[in-house]
Design an enzyme around this catalytic site. Structure first.
Site, short mmCIF file in Angstrom:
data_model
loop_
_atom_site.label_atom_id
_atom_site.label_comp_id
_atom_site.label_asym_id
_atom_site.label_seq_id
_atom_site.Cartn_x
_atom_site.Cartn_y
_atom_site.Cartn_z
N HIS A 63 57.82 11.26 43.11
CA HIS A 63 59.13 11.77 42.68
C HIS A 63 59.01 12.37 41.28
O HIS A 63 59.10 11.66 40.27
CB HIS A 63 60.16 10.63 42.70
N ASP B 286 60.54 21.44 37.27
CA ASP B 286 61.23 21.99 36.09
C ASP B 286 61.40 20.93 34.99
O ASP B 286 61.93 21.23 33.92
CB ASP B 286 62.57 22.64 36.45
N GLY C 28 70.85 16.31 42.31
CA GLY C 28 71.99 16.83 41.55
C GLY C 28 73.11 15.81 41.43
O GLY C 28 72.99 14.67 41.89
N GLU D 185 71.93 6.45 42.21
CA GLU D 185 71.60 6.71 40.80
C GLU D 185 72.90 7.01 40.04
O GLU D 185 73.31 6.26 39.17
CB GLU D 185 70.64 7.91 40.73
N ASP E 93 59.98 11.22 37.35
CA ASP E 93 61.19 12.04 37.51
C ASP E 93 61.06 13.33 36.69
O ASP E 93 60.83 14.39 37.25
CB ASP E 93 62.45 11.25 37.10
ZN ZN Z 1 64.81 13.09 40.53
#
Ligand code: ZN
Length: 341
Positions: A17, A21, A173, A203, A281
């Site tokens: 994960h 970007d 998102g 999350e 992440d």
């Molecule tokens: Zn993520």
């Protein structure tokens, strides 16, 4: 045996994960900003690393804003290819031997075509893999805030690029107010084409969001799953069904899902028998490497070397790869781990 950060860096690892970007090198960010005619957030790499670090976001939405700046610098094929290439070199540097990197091609349009937005990172990753030997796969990410029609188009296109390394489909998102079930068609398309599915859930929102990801969208892995503990029945289900959890410790602190790494439920999930994997992440925004995340798990959550090895193997075992390939990889990594003391 004393566990050191240097030893963790040398251990063979896999990461499942991580957002492309969120992986720009600070020095590269400065160059890309200047090329794009933008002012970089600082003049030197240290300053950029500091400026891009999200340690004070009020919530997930604010954290995501930092990604927008990085995305604005990735609007040419050359920039995307370069960042993907450097990403793989950086992974090799800390002995990550397998990585599933995710990105959302739509974010790089209309500056380039969707095809170019799929292909530029794949080209950079292939170049990096040829140089380093790191095995890579790509997860195509759709965004909850986008139209479900766009998600479905991304899932269709993801399937077209399977031979180039695309193995999975993801939804990310802002979570609250943007339910995953609205994108169920995209998940069905991905599944019909044999792609692995995962979803950011639990999350920015609670267990109901996790339930939707699992039971409505049918994902095989959970992105974050941090708030799973709020529903013990669901937690048992995730443990019993051996649904891998893509845990991102530092990111969860930065988005204020948890107060500190020490208070993260990762220990509880592991002890309950959940398939826990550790991930970064967004290394730039979170200011961490995968080595740092394992080190934090050791120092803040009390994971022993044996337990760290288990989580490393969990990541390899949970890859969206054919079983046959995984069995061979897991056997090899298991031996390598035993050899490093
Ligand atoms: Zn993520």
């Amino acid at each position: 045996m004393t566990l050191t950060k240097e030893l963790i860096r040398r251990l063979p690892k896999a990461e499942l994960h991580v957002h492309l970007d969120g992986c720009l090198r600070p020095a590269t960010l400065i160059e890309l900003a200047r090329q794009a005619g933008l002012t970089p957030p600082a003049e030197d790499p240290e300053g950029v690393a500091e400026a891009m670090l999200v340690s004070n976001a009020a919530n997930l939405e604010e954290y995501l804003e930092r990604f927008s700046y990085a995305v604005s610098l990735l609007q040419t094929r050359a920039a995307l290819e370069r960042v993907a290439y450097e990403f793989l070199l950086d992974k090799a540097d800390e002995n990550i031997q397998y990585v599933e990197v995710r990105y959302c091609p739509v974010l790089h349009t209309p500056a380039m075509s969707m095809e170019q937005a799929f292909e530029a990172p794949l080209a950079g990753l292939a170049r990096g893999a040829a140089e380093t030997g790191v095995r890579f796969s790509v997860i195509v990410t759709a965004l909850r805030t986008m139209s479900p029609t766009v998600s479905s188009r991304l899932a269709e296109m993801a399937a077209d690029y399977r031979d180039e390394g695309v193995v999975g489909f993801d939804l990310a998102g802002a979570e609250q107010g943007f339910p995953a079930e609205e994108h169920v068609k995209a998940f069905r398309i991905a599944q019909r084409h044999g792609l692995g599915c995962t979803c950011h859930a639990g999350e920015g929102d609670g267990p109901d969001s996790i339930r939707q990801a699992l039971h409505v969208c049918g994902v095989q892995r959970l992105g974050h799953g941090t708030r799973l503990l709020e529903d013990p029945e669901l937690e048992n289900y995730v443990a019993e069904q051996r649904i891998p959890i893509e845990v991102c410790l530092s990111s969860n602190v930065h988005t204020r899902v948890v107060e500190s790494v020490g208070e993260h439920p990762v220990r509880r999930y592991f002890d309950k028998g959940c398939v826990v994997t550790l991930n970064t992440d967004g290394p730039l925004m979170d200011g961490v490497s995968l080595t740092d995340e394992y080190w934090l798990a050791h120092t803040e959550c009390g994971f022993s070397r044996e337990e760290i090895d288990r989580m490393i193997l969990n990541a390899f075992e949970s890859a969206f790869l054919p079983d046959q390939e995984k069995v061979a990889m897991v056997a090899r990594i298991g031996e390598e781990l035993q050899g490093i003391t």
